[in-house]
Structures are given as structure tokens and as C-alpha cells.
Design an enzyme around this catalytic site. Structure first.
Site, PDB file in Angstrom:
ATOM      1  N   PHE A 188       0.862  -1.182   0.000  1.00 15.68           N
ATOM      2  CA  PHE A 188       0.000   0.000   0.000  1.00 15.68           C
ATOM      3  C   PHE A 188       0.901   1.236   0.000  1.00 15.68           C
ATOM      4  CE2 PHE A 188      -2.942   3.045   1.990  1.00 15.68           C
ATOM      5  CZ  PHE A 188      -4.084   2.814   1.247  1.00 15.68           C
ATOM      6  N   ASP A 222       2.253  -6.138   7.472  1.00 11.24           N
ATOM      7  CA  ASP A 222       1.057  -5.323   7.555  1.00 11.24           C
ATOM      8  C   ASP A 222      -0.141  -6.228   7.261  1.00 11.24           C
ATOM      9  OD1 ASP A 222      -1.069  -3.553   7.161  1.00 11.24           O
ATOM     10  OD2 ASP A 222       0.294  -1.945   6.545  1.00 11.24           O
ATOM     11  N   TYR A 240     -10.588  -0.686  10.793  1.00  6.29           N
ATOM     12  CA  TYR A 240     -11.817  -0.206  10.145  1.00  6.29           C
ATOM     13  C   TYR A 240     -12.158  -0.995   8.897  1.00  6.29           C
ATOM     14  CZ  TYR A 240      -8.175   2.457   7.699  1.00  6.29           C
ATOM     15  OH  TYR A 240      -7.038   2.803   7.033  1.00  6.29           O
ATOM     16  N   LYS A 241     -11.279  -1.940   8.513  1.00  6.82           N
ATOM     17  CA  LYS A 241     -11.591  -2.774   7.345  1.00  6.82           C
ATOM     18  C   LYS A 241     -12.375  -3.998   7.833  1.00  6.82           C
ATOM     19  CE  LYS A 241      -7.826  -0.725   4.750  1.00  6.82           C
ATOM     20  NZ  LYS A 241      -6.386  -0.640   4.623  1.00  6.82           N
ATOM     21  N   ARG A 259     -12.961  -3.629  -7.358  1.00  8.90           N
ATOM     22  CA  ARG A 259     -12.699  -4.525  -6.221  1.00  8.90           C
ATOM     23  C   ARG A 259     -14.010  -4.936  -5.548  1.00  8.90           C
ATOM     24  NH1 ARG A 259      -8.509  -2.260  -1.915  1.00  8.90           N
ATOM     25  NH2 ARG A 259     -10.209  -0.758  -1.637  1.00  8.90           N
TER      26      ARG A 259
HETATM   27  C1  LIG Z   1      -5.733   0.733   4.644  1.00  7.51           C
HETATM   28  C2  LIG Z   1      -4.264   0.674   4.684  1.00  7.51           C
HETATM   29  C3  LIG Z   1      -3.514   1.739   5.231  1.00  7.51           C
HETATM   30  C4  LIG Z   1      -4.173   2.992   5.704  1.00  7.51           C
HETATM   31  O1  LIG Z   1      -3.446   3.634   6.708  1.00  7.51           O
HETATM   32  P1  LIG Z   1      -4.139   4.706   7.647  1.00  7.51           P
HETATM   33  O2  LIG Z   1      -3.015   5.396   8.315  1.00  7.51           O
HETATM   34  O3  LIG Z   1      -5.032   3.958   8.591  1.00  7.51           O
HETATM   35  O4  LIG Z   1      -4.941   5.625   6.788  1.00  7.51           O
HETATM   36  C5  LIG Z   1      -2.125   1.596   5.301  1.00  7.51           C
HETATM   37  N1  LIG Z   1      -1.518   0.472   4.857  1.00  7.51           N
HETATM   38  C6  LIG Z   1      -2.216  -0.559   4.327  1.00  7.51           C
HETATM   39  C7  LIG Z   1      -1.495  -1.786   3.867  1.00  7.51           C
HETATM   40  C8  LIG Z   1      -3.598  -0.487   4.214  1.00  7.51           C
HETATM   41  O5  LIG Z   1      -4.277  -1.477   3.672  1.00  7.51           O
END
Ligand SMILES: *Cc1c(COP(=O)(O)O)cnc(C)c1O
Length: 392
Positions: free
Chosen positions: A108, A179, A204-205, A351
Site C-alpha cells: 500500500f 502489515d 476499520y476494514k 474490487r
Molecule cells: C488501509 C491501509 C492503510 C491505511 O493507513 P491509515 O493510516 O489507517 O490511513 C495503510 N496500509 C495498508 C497496507 C492499508 O491497507
């Protein structure tokens, strides 16, 4: 499996729980009582009387079994980007003689951005080496200080073999950070079994903690007492209320706390975590595979214009499926207008997330029927579906 535990709008088939989980049915009442009875009545006394101060550790202990972590090893707080930064900073300090952070281009972007920013701040000459996902194993060498990966690719759901790559990294003397943003709450995870030093993720996912819900960080217990926290805030201090002018880290993962916890978000997350009580992660995973297989089979049969971008082998993908189409953005807007909610990732990827907590075969069949109609009638050509919003 838990449909009654969520509030979903009438007529909506929600295929985006991989991005923002839906509202747990008990959350509104919980938020109301936290606001009225705790904040409203107890005021500042609630930090002690309502257990607000212990929430980051208590919620961490509730997340721990979902990712195969022992009690006391997970702390909740901040956002995931911050937790990535903390983990990478701590990991690099464990390998001062090495000069490569290895990651992949399926990670990400925020994780890579945080790494870039941190490396600039450190000033040590460290290379951020970003390779193709399939080239990761071959790029683990004796220069690598930290292997930092996201278990499931946010675009395609492609899974890394966490156990194998962690072993490979450890054999080469590197530290690992996983992660789990797209796998925590979606499938069984065994952070303890694979011996990774660090893991991070968001709530939150798949964990349904609500927009802006705090992230979590895991530190392997045998090293937790010796890591040096880069974001040394007062609530990660051994005695925050001694108000010493010098920083002394709290024991173990507690030192990964930074500042004041977002109590209202944590209250909602606490309620969201009730949904997992008595649920088997393996059953959930099996159901998720059943649903995604059904979806793929039907989409490929009815919508040959769409190209499967996710691994075909269900063991190689997380709980989401992506299809590419030149006008994927427009198709997704047409779907959303008809109550089938997924999302879109540039340049052409639609998605769809499969969360068996509140989805069943009927939902999947209906979603594909609506998609088929949109493709057959080329409904997506209507101009209103071409307008881009800020969040896709
Ligand atoms: C959703 C996601 C994020 C988002 O980070 P936030 O700081 O919570 O906005 C970061 N890394 C990955 C791999 C994600 O899937």
C-alpha cells in the site's frame, strides 16, 4: 454467519467490507452510553472509573487471538501509517549495520511513503528497495535490515506466504514487519507461529471498527522490552503521571503507545470486536472462499468482458476479488447506484470484498445478476457514471 450483528441499508449488497466495515448493530447504543454516561457524567474521572486509560491494551488483547498473538503483545492506537513508521523505526534500530529496507510494489503506497519519510529523517544511508511481489524472496540478502510487506495486496488480494518469507528473512538475518490491514479479520493469521518481530494492521476494514478507528501493533514478546520507540510520547512512558522530563519506555508493547487514545472510536471498536466471540477464523475463511469462488465463476460466465486480476487459486488470495475493465470506474458507479457497493482502484480495477459475517450466496448471485445487466445493456455509458469523486 452474523448478519444480525450489523445494520445494512435495505437493498444494499455490501462488497466493500475490505475497505470500510459496516456498522455493528450495537455500536450506536455503545457510543451513546460512552458519550452520555462516561464523558457526560463521569467527565475526567472516566479515565480511571470507565477504564479509558487501559483501552489500548485491553483492545489489543481482544485483537490478539484474531492474529495468533499472545496476550499483552498487541497495542491499539493511532492510524496504521503511524504504526508502520514506529515498527520500521524500531526494526531498523535492531539492525544498525545493514542498509536496505526491502518491500514490494504491491504494498500500500502509504507504507512506502512512511518508509521514505522515515529514511530521510534518520539520515543514515539506507536504501528502500521496492521489487515485484514475486521477486521478494530472491532479494532477501545479507544487506537487508528489514523486510516490510503487506500480507494481502490491496488491489488484487494476492497473498504473500508470510511463514515462508519470514523464515527466509530470518535466515538472512533480517527483521520482518507484516502489515495485516487486508487479512486481520479475514482469515487465520499466526504471527506467533511465524515469529515475525512486528505486525501492524487497521481495524476499520474487516474488523468493522468504523471510519478512523485506531490501528494496532504487535511486537514479539521476547524483544518488546528492548526496542527503542521512535515516537516516544508520554503514554508510552513507564510512568506518564510522574511527568519526568526524561523519557523512560513503558514495559513491552505498552511503549508503542504515543498520546491520548481516541476513546469514542475505541468504544465502538470494543463493540465491533464482540462480533468475533465464538467465531472460528477457519470457518470464516472457508465461507469467504465459497462466496468468492461463486462470484468468480458467475462473473466469468456472464461478463466475459471483465478480466480476473486476482489469483485464481483461492489459497493464494485474501478475501477480495478484482476484475479489470477499461471502464471499470463507470461500471462500479452504475453498480453502486443499484445498491451493489464495491470500489475502484486506478487504473482499471473493480474490487469486491467478501465478508461472510453478513454476506451469503443469495447476495452474491444478486450482485452478479445486476453486474450482468450493466454489462449487457452498457448502462455504464450514461454520463453520470463518468464523474470522478475524491474517494474512489
Ligand atoms: C488501509 C491501509 C492503510 C491505511 O493507513 P491509515 O493510516 O489507517 O490511513 C495503510 N496500509 C495498508 C497496507 C492499508 O491497507
Amino acid at each position: 454467519m452474523r448478519k444480525d450483528s450489523f445494520i445494512l441499508p435495505e437493498g444494499v449488497i455490501y462488497l466493500d467490507g475490505n475497505s470500510l466495515g459496516p456498522l455493528p448493530a450495537a455500536a450506536m447504543q455503545r457510543l451513546k452510553s460512552t458519550v452520555a454516561d462516561e464523558w457526560g457524567e463521569l467527565l475526567i474521572r472516566a479515565w480511571n472509573k470507565a477504564g479509558w486509560m487501559q483501552m489500548p491494551a485491553r483492545l489489543g488483547d481482544r485483537i490478539a487471538p484474531l492474529i495468533g498473538a499472545p496476550e499483552g503483545s498487541v497495542m491499539v492506537g493511532d492510524t496504521l501509517s503511524i504504526k508502520v513508521y514506529q515498527a520500521l523505526d524500531a526494526a531498523l534500530k535492531l539492525r544498525p549495520d545493514r542498509n536496505v529496507v526491502l518491500s514490494d510494489n504491491g504494498n500500500f503506497p502509504s507504507d512506502l511513503y512512511m518508509a521514505e519519510g522515515l529514511l530521510k529523517t534518520i539520515g543514515r544511508d539506507i536504501e528502500l528497495r521496492v521489487v515485484a511481489p514475486e521477486a521478494v524472496a530472491d532479494n532477501v540478502d545479507e544487506q537487508v535490515a528489514v523486510l516490510m510487506l503487506t500480507e494481502a495486496d490491496y488491489r488484487t488480494g494476492r497473498l504473500h506466504d508470510m511463514a515462508m518469507l519470514t523464515r527466509r528473512a530470518h535466515e538472512a538475518g533480517a527483521v520482518t514487519i507484516w502489515d495485516l490491514a487486508h487479512t486481520a479479520g479475514a482469515m487465520p493469521i499466526d504471527v506467533d507461529g511465524c515469529s515475525t518481530e512486528f505486525a501492524v494492521g487497521c481495524t476499520y476494514k474487516y474488523l468493522n471498527g468504523g471510519p478512523g478507528a485506531p490501528a494496532f501493533i504487535y511486537v514479539r514478546p521476547d524483544i518488546a522490552d528492548s526496542i527503542d520507540p521512535g515516537l516516544s510520547g508520554w503514554l508510552g512512558h513507564a510512568e506518564p503521571f510522574a511527568f519526568d522530563l526524561e523519557y523512560r519506555p513503558a514495559p513491552a508493547t505498552e511503549r508503542m503507545r504515543v498520546g491520548t487514545p481516541p476513546v469514542l472510536q475505541m468504544a465502538v471498536l470494543d463493540t465491533a470486536l464482540d462480533v468475533w466471540e465464538g467465531l472460528s477464523m477457519q470457518d470464516l475463511r472457508d465461507r469467504s472462499i465459497t462466496l468468492s469462488e461463486l462470484f468468480i465463476k458467475r462473473v466469468e460466465k456472464n461478463c466475459p468482458q471483465l478480466k480476473l486480476m486476482s489469483p485464481r487459486d483461492p489459497q493464494q488470495r485474501g478475501s477480495q476479488v478484482s476484475f479489470a475493465f477499461d471502464h471499470g470506474y463507470e461500471v462500479m458507479q452504475a453498480l453502486i447506484a443499484r445498491g451493489v457497493i464495491g470500489d475502484f482502484r486506478a487504473p482499471d480495477m473493480m474490487r469486491f470484498g467478501f465478508t461472510p459475517l453478513y454476506l451469503d450466496e443469495g447476495d452474491i448471485k444478486r450482485a452478479v445478476a445486476i453486474l450482468t445487466e450493466i454489462m449487457d445493456d452498457e448502462v455504464w455509458r450514461e454520463p453520470e457514471y463518468g464523474r470522478r469523486s475524491l474517494v474512489t
